[in-house]
Design an enzyme around this catalytic site. Structure first.
Site, PDB file in Angstrom:
ATOM      1  N   THR A 192      -5.877   6.274  36.027  1.00  0.00           N
ATOM      2  CA  THR A 192      -6.733   6.282  37.217  1.00  0.00           C
ATOM      3  C   THR A 192      -7.601   5.031  37.233  1.00  0.00           C
ATOM      4  O   THR A 192      -8.006   4.510  36.189  1.00  0.00           O
ATOM      5  CB  THR A 192      -7.619   7.535  37.240  1.00  0.00           C
ATOM      6  N   ASP A 219     -13.956  16.782  32.075  1.00  0.00           N
ATOM      7  CA  ASP A 219     -13.706  17.823  33.069  1.00  0.00           C
ATOM      8  C   ASP A 219     -13.688  17.275  34.495  1.00  0.00           C
ATOM      9  O   ASP A 219     -13.119  17.898  35.398  1.00  0.00           O
ATOM     10  CB  ASP A 219     -14.774  18.913  32.947  1.00  0.00           C
ATOM     11  N   ASP A 316     -26.928  16.842  32.526  1.00  0.00           N
ATOM     12  CA  ASP A 316     -25.566  16.342  32.722  1.00  0.00           C
ATOM     13  C   ASP A 316     -25.560  14.984  33.416  1.00  0.00           C
ATOM     14  O   ASP A 316     -24.880  14.048  32.992  1.00  0.00           O
ATOM     15  CB  ASP A 316     -24.775  17.360  33.553  1.00  0.00           C
ATOM     16  N   ARG A 323     -23.572   7.619  27.763  1.00  0.00           N
ATOM     17  CA  ARG A 323     -22.154   7.960  27.653  1.00  0.00           C
ATOM     18  C   ARG A 323     -21.468   7.235  26.499  1.00  0.00           C
ATOM     19  O   ARG A 323     -20.528   7.775  25.887  1.00  0.00           O
ATOM     20  CB  ARG A 323     -21.445   7.612  28.969  1.00  0.00           C
ATOM     21  N   ASP A 542     -18.797  21.560  38.270  1.00  0.00           N
ATOM     22  CA  ASP A 542     -17.928  21.056  37.199  1.00  0.00           C
ATOM     23  C   ASP A 542     -18.436  19.733  36.634  1.00  0.00           C
ATOM     24  O   ASP A 542     -17.662  18.845  36.280  1.00  0.00           O
ATOM     25  CB  ASP A 542     -16.492  20.895  37.697  1.00  0.00           C
ATOM     26  N   GLU A 544     -20.012  17.449  38.274  1.00  0.00           N
ATOM     27  CA  GLU A 544     -20.076  16.413  39.306  1.00  0.00           C
ATOM     28  C   GLU A 544     -21.228  16.716  40.254  1.00  0.00           C
ATOM     29  O   GLU A 544     -21.371  17.842  40.728  1.00  0.00           O
ATOM     30  CB  GLU A 544     -18.766  16.363  40.094  1.00  0.00           C
TER      31      GLU A 544
END
Length: 565
Positions: A192, A219, A316, A323, A542, A544
């Site tokens: 991707t 995810d 999150d 990250r 999820d 996002e």
């Protein structure tokens, strides 16, 4: 032909066990070392042939076998042929407690006659028999209804090279590529290149050429794939495509849940990847619940993991800056957010799993019509790049200019803009999406059978439908992939920072519900509505981030298919 080679084993028949094959073969490195090999429906037994008593005997359970292949040796003058079986049994970890799946291969040389072709045919017969027997010995769990991916299956694997610490592609080539070769699973690799790439790809893909879609990422990429499938005109058939997950991100919640559902010992990092790769090779498919989510802008999303508001959503999204450190980013984000703990005002209502009004402490039956702000956005679309598995190592040479992580902002398009009352229909009358019969319109009050939470100040609201929220967060110990339940947690204002930290530390072992925290509430529900009152905040689906505002959700039991053991 050597005595006793490739004949049924009489001893197995005398003991009531049907012997499939029996043979005597030599070691691949030393012709003087010989083995007797017995294959039954459930095991491959190997015993060294020697004159001394107490001969070494090893039994391999075919449940742990992913494949077997036959081949000629590299030396053209060698009349012998070979077959190698590949196993991933549980073995004790090196210098640590517990067990984990570890790769073991067993290779034998077949030289029964001087005819190379005859020897190769014999090796192929054994390889075929081992493959067939291992396919019948997949690790099924009691009470779970499985299907199987067609063999040989054709798999499309989508990899986000930026997920986690940016090592997903290296993890694939280092751990999974070889497993797929051993299991004779043909695949096409897709790298991707930007947010929503996978979503656009699966919306247009010819799924008749694909037996399974596998995601190697966190995810977020699976979220794209599921919503792309549900935006197709043939969504009813498309969403039945088996989905597989290979952990390559930071959270890896579904991968941890899939591993947990297989009733295997806890695993993390590469051990978790190996476990998920093993389940992919075995190809057992079960049902997967999805949750239909409606936003204030009338956008409809489909979720496989969670809906979060408050502390969990903040951690999150805000931990994105960490990250590069991997899964520890969530711990860092938790500590930062604890230092300046926020309280959010809002209204929460839900339909209990028994559909009867349930009034936990601090709850009342009431109706609160929401506001309906609008937040339109656009959806990007670019062509994909397909990489066949004949040269997978070429992938690492591609440049990826995108700076976005696998946590992408959810976008809207004309294909998924629907009303909350009735699903959009095609010209032939078929529904574009399943009907949410439990949900009123967001501009309508909730039914009287719903429970409305009296408290209007929350630290967090988390609706989750899998066992794990991350690799090390065992949020719902009793959850399964298709239990038809939204597991709703919320924490009310007034909890101290140390108490909230203790809850998350206890969640590592699934012990948070036993903490006796008066601010933590857990309910099993079929549907819910959340109406934020605080003007600022974050809501995630999820993992996002979605538009901030009123949101409601309903379980859609067994709508999708998931590869898991």
């Amino acid at each position: 032909m050597e005595k006793g080679a490739s004949e049924p084993d009489p001893s197995h028949q005398r003991n009531g066990v049907v012997g499939v094959l029996y043979g005597e073969f030599t070691d691949t490195l030393n012709d003087r070392v010989r083995y007797s090999v017995s294959l039954t429906e459930s095991a491959l037994t190997i015993q060294m042939i020697s004159s001394s008593p107490g001969r070494t005997k090893v039994v391999f359970n075919l449940t742990d076998c992913v494949g077997c292949r036959a081949y000629r040796g590299p030396d053209s003058a060698d009349v012998g042929a070979y077959f190698t079986a590949y196993f991933y049994p549980f073995k004790r970890r090196w210098m640590s407690a517990g067990v984990a799946r570890q790769r073991v291969e067993q290779c034998f040389r077949v030289a029964l006659v001087q005819d190379p072709l005859a020897n190769l045919q014999e090796a192929e017969r054994w390889a075929r028999a081992i493959r067939d027997a291992s396919a019948r010995q997949a690790p099924r769990r009691d009470g779970v209804v499985y299907m199987e991916v067609r063999r040989p299956c054709r798999v499309m694997i989508l990899v986000n090279p930026l997920s986690g610490r940016g090592q997903a592609l290296q993890l694939f080539t280092g751990h999974i590529q070889g497993m797929l070769t051993e299991a004779a699973v043909p695949y096409t690799l897709v790298i991707t290149e930007h947010q929503n790439h996978a979503r656009e790809l699966v919306k247009k893909a010819d799924l008749s050429q694909c037996d399974a879609l596998v995601i190697m990422s966190g995810d977020g990429l699976l979220f794209e794939v599921i919503n792309g499938l549900m935006e197709r005109e043939d969504w009813q058939e498309a969403i039945q495509t088996p989905l597989g997950i290979l952990p390559g991100g930071s959270g890896n919640a579904l991968a941890a849940s899939v591993h947990h559902y297989s009733q295997s010992p806890p695993a993390w990092n590469e051990e978790l990847l190996l476990s998920c790769g093993f389940m992919l090779c075995k190809g057992l498919v079960g049902s997967l619940d999805l949750v239909s989510i409606h936003l204030a802008s009338r956008q409809r999303l489909f979720s496989f993991l969670s809906l979060a508001w408050g502390f969990v959503a903040d951690v999150d999204i805000e931990s994105e800056k960490y990250r590069h450190v991997g899964a520890i980013r969530f711990l860092m984000g938790t500590l930062v957010r604890l230092a300046s703990l926020r309280v959010y005002q809002g209204r929460l209502a839900y339909l209990p799993i028994n559909e009867e009004p349930k009034l936990p402490k601090g709850s009342i039956k009431a109706n609160h019509p929401p506001s309906t702000p609008q937040h339109p956005s656009l959806c990007a679309s670019l062509p994909c790049r397909l990489i066949p598995n004949t040269s997978p190592n070429q992938n690492s040479r591609h440049n990826h200019t995108s700076t976005n992580s696998n946590h992408n902002t959810i976008t809207n398009s004309s294909n998924n803009a629907i009303t909350t009352k009735r699903p959009e229909t095609q010209s032939d009358g078929k529904s574009r999406a399943p009907v949410d019969s439990l949900l009123p319109g967001l501009d309508q009050p909730v039914p009287e059978s719903w429970t409305v939470v009296k408290e209007e100040e929350f630290v967090l609201v988390l609706a989750i439908y899998q066992s794990h929220l991350a690799e090390d967060l065992w949020t719902v110990p009793g959850a399964t992939a298709d239990d038809g339940t939204i597991h709703l947690f919320y924490v009310t204002a007034g909890i101290s920072r140390p108490a909230l930290l203790r809850l998350f530390l206890a969640m590592e072992k699934g012990a948070h519900l036993a903490c006796g925290c008066p601010h933590l509430v857990y309910e099993k529900v079929k549907a819910l509505r959340l109406e934020p009152i605080s003007p600022q905040g974050m809501i995630t689906v999820d993992g996002e981030m979605v538009e901030y505002g009123p949101v409601q959700a309903q379980i859609q039991p067994g709508l999708a298919r998931l590869i898991y053991g």
